[in-house]
Design a protein around this motif. Structure first.
Motif, PDB file in Angstrom:
ATOM      1  N   LEU A   7       0.850  -1.181   0.000  1.00 51.56           N
ATOM      2  CA  LEU A   7       0.000   0.000   0.000  1.00 51.56           C
ATOM      3  C   LEU A   7       0.885   1.231   0.000  1.00 51.56           C
ATOM      4  O   LEU A   7       2.018   1.192   0.483  1.00 51.56           O
ATOM      5  CB  LEU A   7      -0.882   0.033   1.244  1.00 51.56           C
ATOM      6  N   SER A   9       0.680   5.523   0.912  1.00 53.17           N
ATOM      7  CA  SER A   9      -0.033   6.682   1.423  1.00 53.17           C
ATOM      8  C   SER A   9       0.681   7.943   0.960  1.00 53.17           C
ATOM      9  O   SER A   9       1.854   8.147   1.295  1.00 53.17           O
ATOM     10  CB  SER A   9      -0.071   6.669   2.951  1.00 53.17           C
ATOM     11  N   TYR A  16       3.444   0.443   2.867  1.00 48.09           N
ATOM     12  CA  TYR A  16       3.134  -0.574   3.869  1.00 48.09           C
ATOM     13  C   TYR A  16       3.099  -1.912   3.141  1.00 48.09           C
ATOM     14  O   TYR A  16       2.432  -2.041   2.111  1.00 48.09           O
ATOM     15  CB  TYR A  16       1.783  -0.308   4.539  1.00 48.09           C
ATOM     16  N   HIS A  30      -7.827  -2.059   6.256  1.00 43.72           N
ATOM     17  CA  HIS A  30      -6.864  -0.953   6.316  1.00 43.72           C
ATOM     18  C   HIS A  30      -7.560   0.389   6.116  1.00 43.72           C
ATOM     19  O   HIS A  30      -7.364   1.326   6.882  1.00 43.72           O
ATOM     20  CB  HIS A  30      -5.764  -1.117   5.262  1.00 43.72           C
ATOM     21  N   ARG A  33      -9.733   1.476   8.952  1.00 41.54           N
ATOM     22  CA  ARG A  33      -8.995   1.609  10.222  1.00 41.54           C
ATOM     23  C   ARG A  33      -9.536   0.661  11.294  1.00 41.54           C
ATOM     24  O   ARG A  33      -9.748   1.041  12.448  1.00 41.54           O
ATOM     25  CB  ARG A  33      -9.028   3.041  10.720  1.00 41.54           C
ATOM     26  N   SER A  38      -2.775   0.200  14.733  1.00 44.52           N
ATOM     27  CA  SER A  38      -1.885  -0.245  13.658  1.00 44.52           C
ATOM     28  C   SER A  38      -1.261   0.940  12.924  1.00 44.52           C
ATOM     29  O   SER A  38      -1.755   2.069  12.981  1.00 44.52           O
ATOM     30  CB  SER A  38      -2.662  -1.106  12.660  1.00 44.52           C
ATOM     31  N   THR A  40      -1.260   1.493   9.762  1.00 42.03           N
ATOM     32  CA  THR A  40      -2.114   2.001   8.689  1.00 42.03           C
ATOM     33  C   THR A  40      -3.296   2.814   9.212  1.00 42.03           C
ATOM     34  O   THR A  40      -3.982   3.464   8.418  1.00 42.03           O
ATOM     35  CB  THR A  40      -2.634   0.861   7.788  1.00 42.03           C
ATOM     36  N   ASP A  44      -6.065   7.575   6.109  1.00 41.91           N
ATOM     37  CA  ASP A  44      -7.064   6.784   5.381  1.00 41.91           C
ATOM     38  C   ASP A  44      -6.904   6.880   3.869  1.00 41.91           C
ATOM     39  O   ASP A  44      -7.808   6.540   3.116  1.00 41.91           O
ATOM     40  CB  ASP A  44      -8.476   7.202   5.787  1.00 41.91           C
ATOM     41  N   TRP A  46      -4.701   5.181   2.006  1.00 41.50           N
ATOM     42  CA  TRP A  46      -3.925   4.055   1.479  1.00 41.50           C
ATOM     43  C   TRP A  46      -4.492   3.591   0.151  1.00 41.50           C
ATOM     44  O   TRP A  46      -5.693   3.384   0.005  1.00 41.50           O
ATOM     45  CB  TRP A  46      -3.932   2.889   2.465  1.00 41.50           C
TER      46      TRP A  46
END
Length: 94
Positions: A7, A9, A16, A30, A33, A38, A40, A44, A46
């Protein structure tokens, strides 16, 4: 079948790397959330940068570990650019 996924961001400018048995479910976790503590959960935005599917679970975990050990953004970018790298990883971690 298991998958390895990467992923990205834009907000964090970070990748990630993970592995799972159900990629669509895991991606939703992910983005939603679901795991508050975590890494990730920090953002938000990703997006799926890259994935390798149709692996057995142990193979997916081994490839995930290999990618993480490389600690290299260029390596991650090259996974997308050069499919031969994934072919070799699939063979190496059968």
């Amino acid at each position: 079948m298991a998958s390895v996924y990467i992923l990205y961001s834009k907000n964090l400018n970070r990748f990630y790397i993970g592995s799972c048995n159900d990629l669509s479910q895991r991606l939703a976790q992910h983005v939603n959330r679901d795991f508050e503590d975590s890494f990730t959960a920090k953002t938000d935005d990703w997006l799926l940068f890259f994935s390798v599917t149709d692996l057995n679970y142990q193979q997916a975990r081994s490839i995930e570990t290999h990618i993480k050990k490389m600690k290299s953004v260029p390596y991650i970018e090259n996974l997308k650019k050069y499919p031969d790298i994934i072919t070799k990883l699939r063979e190496r971690y059968q």
